[in-house]
Design a protein around this motif. Structure first.
Motif, PDB file in Angstrom:
ATOM      1  N   ARG A   1       0.842  -1.188   0.000  1.00 27.46           N
ATOM      2  CA  ARG A   1       0.000   0.000   0.000  1.00 27.46           C
ATOM      3  C   ARG A   1       0.880   1.242   0.000  1.00 27.46           C
ATOM      4  NH1 ARG A   1      -5.114  -1.808   3.641  1.00 27.46           N
ATOM      5  NH2 ARG A   1      -6.202  -2.715   1.858  1.00 27.46           N
ATOM      6  N   ALA A   2       0.289   2.346  -0.423  1.00 28.81           N
ATOM      7  CA  ALA A   2       1.032   3.610  -0.473  1.00 28.81           C
ATOM      8  C   ALA A   2       1.578   3.992   0.899  1.00 28.81           C
ATOM      9  CB  ALA A   2       0.146   4.724  -1.024  1.00 28.81           C
ATOM     10  N   ASP A   3       0.917   3.560   1.955  1.00 24.32           N
ATOM     11  CA  ASP A   3       1.420   3.928   3.278  1.00 24.32           C
ATOM     12  C   ASP A   3       2.738   3.243   3.624  1.00 24.32           C
ATOM     13  OD1 ASP A   3       0.081   1.500   3.537  1.00 24.32           O
ATOM     14  OD2 ASP A   3      -0.854   2.007   5.442  1.00 24.32           O
ATOM     15  N   ALA A   4       3.187   2.296   2.809  1.00 25.93           N
ATOM     16  CA  ALA A   4       4.495   1.670   3.008  1.00 25.93           C
ATOM     17  C   ALA A   4       5.621   2.474   2.354  1.00 25.93           C
ATOM     18  CB  ALA A   4       4.489   0.248   2.446  1.00 25.93           C
ATOM     19  N   ILE A   5       5.274   3.436   1.507  1.00 27.46           N
ATOM     20  CA  ILE A   5       6.278   4.251   0.821  1.00 27.46           C
ATOM     21  C   ILE A   5       6.756   5.336   1.778  1.00 27.46           C
ATOM     22  CG2 ILE A   5       6.732   5.791  -1.123  1.00 27.46           C
ATOM     23  CD1 ILE A   5       4.463   4.324  -2.616  1.00 27.46           C
TER      24      ILE A   5
ATOM     25  N   ALA B   1     -10.745  14.230   4.916  1.00 30.22           N
ATOM     26  CA  ALA B   1     -11.145  14.691   3.586  1.00 30.22           C
ATOM     27  C   ALA B   1     -12.297  15.681   3.664  1.00 30.22           C
ATOM     28  CB  ALA B   1     -11.528  13.501   2.716  1.00 30.22           C
ATOM     29  N   GLU B   2     -13.286  15.395   4.480  1.00 34.43           N
ATOM     30  CA  GLU B   2     -14.442  16.286   4.586  1.00 34.43           C
ATOM     31  C   GLU B   2     -14.048  17.661   5.110  1.00 34.43           C
ATOM     32  OE1 GLU B   2     -17.791  14.575   6.607  1.00 34.43           O
ATOM     33  OE2 GLU B   2     -17.654  12.741   5.413  1.00 34.43           O
ATOM     34  N   ALA B   3     -13.080  17.714   5.993  1.00 33.89           N
ATOM     35  CA  ALA B   3     -12.636  18.989   6.558  1.00 33.89           C
ATOM     36  C   ALA B   3     -11.942  19.869   5.517  1.00 33.89           C
ATOM     37  CB  ALA B   3     -11.697  18.737   7.738  1.00 33.89           C
ATOM     38  N   HIS B   4     -11.380  19.275   4.472  1.00 37.62           N
ATOM     39  CA  HIS B   4     -10.656  20.033   3.443  1.00 37.62           C
ATOM     40  C   HIS B   4     -11.574  20.686   2.416  1.00 37.62           C
ATOM     41  CE1 HIS B   4      -6.833  18.441   4.756  1.00 37.62           C
ATOM     42  NE2 HIS B   4      -6.232  19.140   3.828  1.00 37.62           N
ATOM     43  N   GLY B   5     -12.721  20.118   2.154  1.00 36.78           N
ATOM     44  CA  GLY B   5     -13.559  20.573   1.051  1.00 36.78           C
ATOM     45  C   GLY B   5     -13.018  19.995  -0.245  1.00 36.78           C
ATOM     46  N   GLU B   6     -13.843  19.891  -1.272  1.00 31.27           N
ATOM     47  CA  GLU B   6     -13.473  19.195  -2.502  1.00 31.27           C
ATOM     48  C   GLU B   6     -12.274  19.806  -3.228  1.00 31.27           C
ATOM     49  OE1 GLU B   6     -16.343  17.728  -5.288  1.00 31.27           O
ATOM     50  OE2 GLU B   6     -17.843  17.540  -3.703  1.00 31.27           O
ATOM     51  N   VAL B   7     -12.251  21.108  -3.410  1.00 31.21           N
ATOM     52  CA  VAL B   7     -11.164  21.746  -4.163  1.00 31.21           C
ATOM     53  C   VAL B   7      -9.842  21.603  -3.416  1.00 31.21           C
ATOM     54  CG1 VAL B   7     -10.282  23.908  -5.110  1.00 31.21           C
ATOM     55  CG2 VAL B   7     -12.705  23.340  -5.356  1.00 31.21           C
ATOM     56  N   GLY B   8      -9.830  21.933  -2.154  1.00 34.73           N
ATOM     57  CA  GLY B   8      -8.614  21.808  -1.356  1.00 34.73           C
ATOM     58  C   GLY B   8      -8.139  20.377  -1.261  1.00 34.73           C
ATOM     59  N   LEU B   9      -9.075  19.450  -1.140  1.00 33.46           N
ATOM     60  CA  LEU B   9      -8.728  18.035  -1.053  1.00 33.46           C
ATOM     61  C   LEU B   9      -8.069  17.568  -2.345  1.00 33.46           C
ATOM     62  CD1 LEU B   9      -8.739  15.323   0.413  1.00 33.46           C
ATOM     63  CD2 LEU B   9     -11.068  14.971  -0.462  1.00 33.46           C
ATOM     64  N   ARG B  10      -8.629  17.958  -3.473  1.00 31.11           N
ATOM     65  CA  ARG B  10      -8.060  17.545  -4.768  1.00 31.11           C
ATOM     66  C   ARG B  10      -6.625  18.043  -4.925  1.00 31.11           C
ATOM     67  NH1 ARG B  10      -8.324  15.834  -9.755  1.00 31.11           N
ATOM     68  NH2 ARG B  10      -8.059  17.112 -11.589  1.00 31.11           N
ATOM     69  N   VAL B  11      -6.391  19.305  -4.608  1.00 34.52           N
ATOM     70  CA  VAL B  11      -5.053  19.884  -4.711  1.00 34.52           C
ATOM     71  C   VAL B  11      -4.090  19.135  -3.792  1.00 34.52           C
ATOM     72  CG1 VAL B  11      -3.691  21.953  -4.198  1.00 34.52           C
ATOM     73  CG2 VAL B  11      -5.837  22.166  -5.460  1.00 34.52           C
ATOM     74  N   ASP B  12      -4.502  18.904  -2.555  1.00 35.32           N
ATOM     75  CA  ASP B  12      -3.643  18.210  -1.597  1.00 35.32           C
ATOM     76  C   ASP B  12      -3.410  16.755  -1.977  1.00 35.32           C
ATOM     77  OD1 ASP B  12      -3.216  20.451  -0.086  1.00 35.32           O
ATOM     78  OD2 ASP B  12      -4.669  19.919   1.477  1.00 35.32           O
ATOM     79  N   LEU B  13      -4.427  16.074  -2.516  1.00 32.88           N
ATOM     80  CA  LEU B  13      -4.249  14.683  -2.937  1.00 32.88           C
ATOM     81  C   LEU B  13      -3.255  14.570  -4.090  1.00 32.88           C
ATOM     82  CD1 LEU B  13      -7.866  13.232  -2.691  1.00 32.88           C
ATOM     83  CD2 LEU B  13      -5.863  12.468  -1.397  1.00 32.88           C
ATOM     84  N   VAL B  14      -3.323  15.503  -5.025  1.00 34.16           N
ATOM     85  CA  VAL B  14      -2.367  15.494  -6.135  1.00 34.16           C
ATOM     86  C   VAL B  14      -0.958  15.691  -5.593  1.00 34.16           C
ATOM     87  CG1 VAL B  14      -1.565  16.762  -8.175  1.00 34.16           C
ATOM     88  CG2 VAL B  14      -3.985  16.191  -7.944  1.00 34.16           C
ATOM     89  N   GLU B  15      -0.784  16.701  -4.765  1.00 35.96           N
ATOM     90  CA  GLU B  15       0.547  17.052  -4.258  1.00 35.96           C
ATOM     91  C   GLU B  15       1.110  16.020  -3.274  1.00 35.96           C
ATOM     92  OE1 GLU B  15       2.436  20.277  -1.197  1.00 35.96           O
ATOM     93  OE2 GLU B  15       0.810  20.974  -2.482  1.00 35.96           O
TER      94      GLU B  15
ATOM     95  N   GLY C   1      -0.143  13.310   4.125  1.00 34.72           N
ATOM     96  CA  GLY C   1      -0.682  12.820   2.861  1.00 34.72           C
ATOM     97  C   GLY C   1      -1.555  11.597   3.054  1.00 34.72           C
ATOM     98  N   LEU C   2      -1.090  10.673   3.875  1.00 28.56           N
ATOM     99  CA  LEU C   2      -1.879   9.460   4.132  1.00 28.56           C
ATOM    100  C   LEU C   2      -3.185   9.777   4.855  1.00 28.56           C
ATOM    101  CD1 LEU C   2       1.017   7.073   5.145  1.00 28.56           C
ATOM    102  CD2 LEU C   2      -0.266   7.076   2.990  1.00 28.56           C
ATOM    103  N   ASP C   3      -3.150  10.773   5.732  1.00 27.88           N
ATOM    104  CA  ASP C   3      -4.366  11.160   6.449  1.00 27.88           C
ATOM    105  C   ASP C   3      -5.441  11.682   5.498  1.00 27.88           C
ATOM    106  OD1 ASP C   3      -3.297  10.383   8.876  1.00 27.88           O
ATOM    107  OD2 ASP C   3      -2.781  12.429   9.504  1.00 27.88           O
ATOM    108  N   LEU C   4      -5.029  12.208   4.335  1.00 30.83           N
ATOM    109  CA  LEU C   4      -6.005  12.696   3.352  1.00 30.83           C
ATOM    110  C   LEU C   4      -6.893  11.575   2.827  1.00 30.83           C
ATOM    111  CD1 LEU C   4      -3.701  15.077   1.305  1.00 30.83           C
ATOM    112  CD2 LEU C   4      -5.517  15.764   2.884  1.00 30.83           C
ATOM    113  N   LEU C   5      -6.433  10.336   2.939  1.00 32.14           N
ATOM    114  CA  LEU C   5      -7.212   9.193   2.466  1.00 32.14           C
ATOM    115  C   LEU C   5      -8.317   8.807   3.447  1.00 32.14           C
ATOM    116  CD1 LEU C   5      -4.276   7.026   1.092  1.00 32.14           C
ATOM    117  CD2 LEU C   5      -5.749   8.613  -0.165  1.00 32.14           C
ATOM    118  N   SER C   6      -8.329   9.445   4.589  1.00 31.99           N
ATOM    119  CA  SER C   6      -9.344   9.208   5.612  1.00 31.99           C
ATOM    120  C   SER C   6     -10.568  10.058   5.319  1.00 31.99           C
ATOM    121  CB  SER C   6      -8.770   9.573   6.984  1.00 31.99           C
ATOM    122  OG  SER C   6      -9.797   9.801   7.912  1.00 31.99           O
ATOM    123  N   GLY C   7     -11.720   9.491   5.477  1.00 31.03           N
ATOM    124  CA  GLY C   7     -12.966  10.203   5.211  1.00 31.03           C
ATOM    125  C   GLY C   7     -13.143  11.459   6.043  1.00 31.03           C
ATOM    126  N   GLU C   8     -12.805  11.389   7.345  1.00 20.69           N
ATOM    127  CA  GLU C   8     -13.002  12.555   8.221  1.00 20.69           C
ATOM    128  C   GLU C   8     -12.093  13.712   7.820  1.00 20.69           C
ATOM    129  OE1 GLU C   8     -11.708   9.697  10.536  1.00 20.69           O
ATOM    130  OE2 GLU C   8     -13.628   8.790  10.024  1.00 20.69           O
TER     131      GLU C   8
END
Length: 154
Positions: free
Chosen positions: A75-79, A95-109, A86-93
């Protein structure tokens, strides 16, 4: 929510590198290795996981092999280059705190780019061997058919 945004983020970084998409997976043969990166939804909450698999290219029939059938997978968490943030962004809670636009930018980065940097740099068994020694935690499944070759010194 995080799953669909992560799928978009991964498509953005994998498509220009020649990866093909099948469902929630991106795959390609590069050099003598096949690589697949898949997104798996959690059964318990809104979280998701990024799974990565490698196989010798000769073992791949019809250009496609699911991650679960790859002799090397993790899994990516082994890298080690992917941050806890970054790994915390994969958590539902989270993710919701970031909002869609902020989450997308952070997930890419913080997730998509680190994953693509790793998989794009591995084109041979030797590259994979080096990566396993230096850039990944012990949470890696290596099938016995390939274990000796990957874990041998030198």
């Amino acid at each position: 929510m995080v799953n669909s945004i992560l799928l978009e983020a991964l498509t953005e970084v994998f498509k220009p590198l020649g990866f093909r998409k099948k469902s929630a997976n991106w795959y390609r043969v590069s050099g003598d290795l096949y690589c697949v990166v898949g997104v798996q939804e959690s059964n318990w909450d809104e979280s998701c996981y990024v799974n990565i698999g490698f196989a010798p290219a000769v073992a791949v029939k019809a250009g496609w092999l699911p991650e679960s059938k790859c002799p090397v997978r993790f899994r990516a968490d082994a890298i080690t280059s992917i941050s806890r943030e970054g790994l915390d962004l994969l958590s539902g809670e989270v993710a919701e705190a970031h909002g869609e636009v902020g989450l997308r930018v952070d997930l890419v980065e913080k997730v998509a780019y680190p994953v693509v940097r790793v998989v794009n740099s591995i084109e041979s068994i030797q590259d994979l061997k080096s990566f396993l020694r230096t850039s990944v935690s012990d949470q890696v499944f290596i099938h016995r058919e390939i274990r000796d070759e990957l874990l041998a010194e030198g």
